[in-house]
Motif scaffolding. Structure first.
Motif, PDB file in Angstrom:
ATOM      1  N   ARG A 158       0.079   1.039  -1.908  1.00  0.00           N
ATOM      2  CA  ARG A 158      -0.415   1.996  -2.955  1.00  0.00           C
ATOM      3  C   ARG A 158      -1.602   2.451  -2.388  1.00  0.00           C
ATOM      4  NH1 ARG A 158      -1.424  -1.594  -8.253  1.00  0.00           N
ATOM      5  NH2 ARG A 158      -2.534   0.633  -8.724  1.00  0.00           N
ATOM      6  N   SER A 159      -2.015   3.871  -3.058  1.00  0.00           N
ATOM      7  CA  SER A 159      -3.169   4.741  -2.824  1.00  0.00           C
ATOM      8  C   SER A 159      -4.167   3.993  -3.449  1.00  0.00           C
ATOM      9  CB  SER A 159      -2.817   5.965  -3.027  1.00  0.00           C
ATOM     10  OG  SER A 159      -3.148   5.992  -4.481  1.00  0.00           O
ATOM     11  N   SER A 160      -5.385   4.695  -2.971  1.00  0.00           N
ATOM     12  CA  SER A 160      -6.561   4.062  -3.919  1.00  0.00           C
ATOM     13  C   SER A 160      -6.823   4.449  -4.905  1.00  0.00           C
ATOM     14  CB  SER A 160      -8.054   4.578  -2.745  1.00  0.00           C
ATOM     15  OG  SER A 160      -8.022   5.975  -2.716  1.00  0.00           O
ATOM     16  N   SER A 161      -6.183   5.468  -5.469  1.00  0.00           N
ATOM     17  CA  SER A 161      -6.149   5.593  -6.807  1.00  0.00           C
ATOM     18  C   SER A 161      -5.390   4.826  -7.787  1.00  0.00           C
ATOM     19  CB  SER A 161      -5.442   6.956  -7.083  1.00  0.00           C
ATOM     20  OG  SER A 161      -4.026   6.841  -6.952  1.00  0.00           O
ATOM     21  N   GLY A 162      -4.875   3.816  -7.310  1.00  0.00           N
ATOM     22  CA  GLY A 162      -4.141   2.742  -7.987  1.00  0.00           C
ATOM     23  C   GLY A 162      -2.771   3.132  -8.662  1.00  0.00           C
ATOM     24  N   ARG A 163      -2.592   4.328  -8.314  1.00  0.00           N
ATOM     25  CA  ARG A 163      -1.044   4.703  -8.881  1.00  0.00           C
ATOM     26  C   ARG A 163      -0.030   4.310  -8.079  1.00  0.00           C
ATOM     27  NH1 ARG A 163      -1.951  10.644 -10.504  1.00  0.00           N
ATOM     28  NH2 ARG A 163       0.101  10.419 -10.919  1.00  0.00           N
ATOM     29  N   GLY A 164       1.129   4.289  -8.644  1.00  0.00           N
ATOM     30  CA  GLY A 164       2.418   4.257  -7.630  1.00  0.00           C
ATOM     31  C   GLY A 164       3.263   3.396  -8.495  1.00  0.00           C
ATOM     32  N   ASP A 165       4.663   3.607  -8.220  1.00  0.00           N
ATOM     33  CA  ASP A 165       5.542   2.712  -8.722  1.00  0.00           C
ATOM     34  C   ASP A 165       5.529   1.377  -8.373  1.00  0.00           C
ATOM     35  OD1 ASP A 165       7.103   3.134  -6.344  1.00  0.00           O
ATOM     36  OD2 ASP A 165       8.552   4.252  -7.138  1.00  0.00           O
ATOM     37  N   ASN A 166       6.587   0.573  -8.615  1.00  0.00           N
ATOM     38  CA  ASN A 166       6.671  -0.781  -8.439  1.00  0.00           C
ATOM     39  C   ASN A 166       7.653  -0.996  -7.333  1.00  0.00           C
ATOM     40  OD1 ASN A 166       4.788  -1.923 -10.584  1.00  0.00           O
ATOM     41  ND2 ASN A 166       6.501  -0.817 -11.932  1.00  0.00           N
ATOM     42  N   ARG A 167       7.513  -0.651  -5.928  1.00  0.00           N
ATOM     43  CA  ARG A 167       8.206  -0.920  -5.054  1.00  0.00           C
ATOM     44  C   ARG A 167       7.516  -1.406  -3.691  1.00  0.00           C
ATOM     45  NH1 ARG A 167      13.006   1.667  -4.671  1.00  0.00           N
ATOM     46  NH2 ARG A 167      13.538   2.925  -6.575  1.00  0.00           N
ATOM     47  N   THR A 168       8.258  -2.067  -2.910  1.00  0.00           N
ATOM     48  CA  THR A 168       7.423  -2.690  -1.661  1.00  0.00           C
ATOM     49  C   THR A 168       7.865  -1.657  -0.647  1.00  0.00           C
ATOM     50  OG1 THR A 168       9.447  -3.891  -1.102  1.00  0.00           O
ATOM     51  CG2 THR A 168       7.960  -4.916  -2.372  1.00  0.00           C
ATOM     52  N   VAL A 169       7.517  -1.803   0.626  1.00  0.00           N
ATOM     53  CA  VAL A 169       7.509  -0.883   1.842  1.00  0.00           C
ATOM     54  C   VAL A 169       8.805  -1.221   2.430  1.00  0.00           C
ATOM     55  CG1 VAL A 169       6.852  -0.289   3.924  1.00  0.00           C
ATOM     56  CG2 VAL A 169       5.254  -0.399   2.225  1.00  0.00           C
ATOM     57  N   ALA A 176      -5.173  17.538  -6.175  1.00  0.00           N
ATOM     58  CA  ALA A 176      -4.364  18.092  -5.124  1.00  0.00           C
ATOM     59  C   ALA A 176      -4.288  17.138  -4.057  1.00  0.00           C
ATOM     60  CB  ALA A 176      -5.013  19.314  -4.644  1.00  0.00           C
ATOM     61  N   ILE A 177      -5.292  16.445  -3.666  1.00  0.00           N
ATOM     62  CA  ILE A 177      -5.150  15.375  -2.618  1.00  0.00           C
ATOM     63  C   ILE A 177      -4.651  14.189  -3.124  1.00  0.00           C
ATOM     64  CG2 ILE A 177      -7.635  14.604  -3.047  1.00  0.00           C
ATOM     65  CD1 ILE A 177      -5.621  14.425   0.289  1.00  0.00           C
ATOM     66  N   GLU A 178      -4.790  13.757  -4.451  1.00  0.00           N
ATOM     67  CA  GLU A 178      -4.322  12.374  -5.228  1.00  0.00           C
ATOM     68  C   GLU A 178      -2.561  12.849  -4.977  1.00  0.00           C
ATOM     69  OE1 GLU A 178      -4.169  10.800  -9.408  1.00  0.00           O
ATOM     70  OE2 GLU A 178      -6.169  10.667  -8.456  1.00  0.00           O
ATOM     71  N   ASP A 179      -2.187  13.745  -5.449  1.00  0.00           N
ATOM     72  CA  ASP A 179      -0.777  14.316  -5.588  1.00  0.00           C
ATOM     73  C   ASP A 179      -0.026  14.034  -4.035  1.00  0.00           C
ATOM     74  OD1 ASP A 179       1.557  15.308  -6.939  1.00  0.00           O
ATOM     75  OD2 ASP A 179       1.485  16.956  -5.558  1.00  0.00           O
ATOM     76  N   ALA A 180      -0.937  14.418  -3.062  1.00  0.00           N
ATOM     77  CA  ALA A 180      -0.554  14.557  -1.696  1.00  0.00           C
ATOM     78  C   ALA A 180      -0.380  13.146  -1.227  1.00  0.00           C
ATOM     79  CB  ALA A 180      -1.423  15.261  -0.738  1.00  0.00           C
ATOM     80  N   MET A 181      -1.438  12.226  -1.299  1.00  0.00           N
ATOM     81  CA  MET A 181      -1.391  10.832  -1.088  1.00  0.00           C
ATOM     82  C   MET A 181      -0.185  10.031  -1.445  1.00  0.00           C
ATOM     83  SD  MET A 181      -3.819  10.687   1.180  1.00  0.00           S
ATOM     84  CE  MET A 181      -4.102   8.998   1.686  1.00  0.00           C
ATOM     85  N   LEU A 182      -0.075  10.498  -2.905  1.00  0.00           N
ATOM     86  CA  LEU A 182       1.107   9.751  -3.736  1.00  0.00           C
ATOM     87  C   LEU A 182       2.534  10.320  -3.169  1.00  0.00           C
ATOM     88  CD1 LEU A 182      -0.251   9.847  -7.475  1.00  0.00           C
ATOM     89  CD2 LEU A 182       0.110   7.788  -5.933  1.00  0.00           C
TER      90      LEU A 182
END
Length: 304
Positions: A59-70, A216-222
């Motif tokens: 997960r990024s520091s924004s706390g967003r992201g789907d429910n998957r593992t690496v 922009a950077i949040e979208d890139a990190m996601l």
């Protein structure tokens, strides 16, 4: 920078942008003692073994992201997660550094964990690719909280290690700190288990234009997070976040990715998906970037 050197003979322009390097006194945030019998050469070593096989969600520091593992398929959205703090130190060793002095420096840095509280995972080694910034060695540490990192940075024992066993061998350094999350279990938090016993540690540092510090950077990190999830079969664990360090480093964001093998690392960075993601998401907003890696072997293994 994001492109594989084996794929393109010409380094992308944004790779040639060198970061501003601080003096060795701005080094890292932790001490280390002698580890007799530890053999360092062209590779690195990891403090712990590896996380459990079902994987660790990135997960990024924004706390967003789907429910998957690496490493695996989607996981329960209610899986418990734990915040952690990642600390990266990059060193510029002097040209005249001998094998004996290198071993001394890395041994003392590595064994700091045994003499002070705070570090819950650690790996370090000699950077295997040449780079325009002349970064020769990398140290990665994980802490549970920012306070632990702060206490470690000011610990007299660590400061003594830097003065006696690191500063004499280096002429520059930079450091990055960021918060991220991993699955709340011992193997994932402490990077324990067979899967962490070997592999390649990849460090990606990015500095973005001030105007891009937002969507922009949040979208890139996601996008990077999603790509790591897509390559979860070759990635042990990955964390990403924004730099909160007050040091001289100009880097604003970072990612730490542990790959199973060097071949896995090359597969990732040479993949069309990675290159397309970098070109579309990162290149337009990036002032400078640095991608380095080092090999991790079990402690006690003599590296040739």
């Amino acid at each position: 920078m994001p492109l594989c050197s084996h794929c393109l003979p010409i380094t992308p322009p944004f790779l040639a942008l060198a970061p501003r390097l601080s003096s060795p006194s701005k080094l890292f945030a932790s001490p280390r003692s002698r580890f007799l019998g530890l053999r360092m050469r062209n590779k690195g070593m990891d403090i712990f073994l590896r996380p459990r096989r079902h994987g660790v969600r990135v997960r990024s520091s924004s706390g967003r992201g789907d429910n998957r593992t690496v490493n695996n398929a989607p996981v329960d959205r209610f899986v418990k997660r734990r915040k952690i703090v990642e600390h990266v130190i990059l060193l510029q060793a002097k040209v005249e550094l001998s094998d004996v002095d290198e071993k001394d420096m890395l041994d003392f840095m590595y064994t700091s964990q045994y003499h002070m509280r705070g570090i819950i995972a650690l790996s370090l080694g000699r950077v295997e690719d040449s780079n325009v910034d002349n970064i020769t060695h990398a140290v990665y540490m994980r802490f549970q909280r920012r306070e632990d990192l702060a206490r470690f940075s000011a610990n007299p024992h660590f400061l003594e290690v830097l003065k006696e066993h690191v500063f004499p061998y280096c002429y520059g350094s930079l450091s990055v700190d960021f918060e991220s999350e991993v699955e709340d279990d011992m193997l994932s938090i402490f990077r324990r288990g067979e899967e962490f016993n070997y592999g390649v540690e990849c460090v990606l540092l990015i500095s973005v234009f001030e105007a891009s510090l937002g969507h922009a950077i949040e979208d890139a990190m996601l996008a990077l997070q999603s790509l790591m999830e897509e390559f979860r079969s070759i990635i042990v664990q990955g964390t990403i976040g924004s730099n909160f360090s007050n040091g001289d480093s100009e880097y604003t964001h970072a990612a730490i990715i542990r790959f199973y093998t060097l071949q896995a690392f090359e597969m990732f960075r040479c993949s069309p998906k990675y290159k397309d993601m970098w070109k579309s998401k990162f290149q337009p907003i990036t002032k400078k970037s640095l991608l380095i890696h080092f090999t991790v072997d079990p402690v006690g293994t003599e590296l040739l």
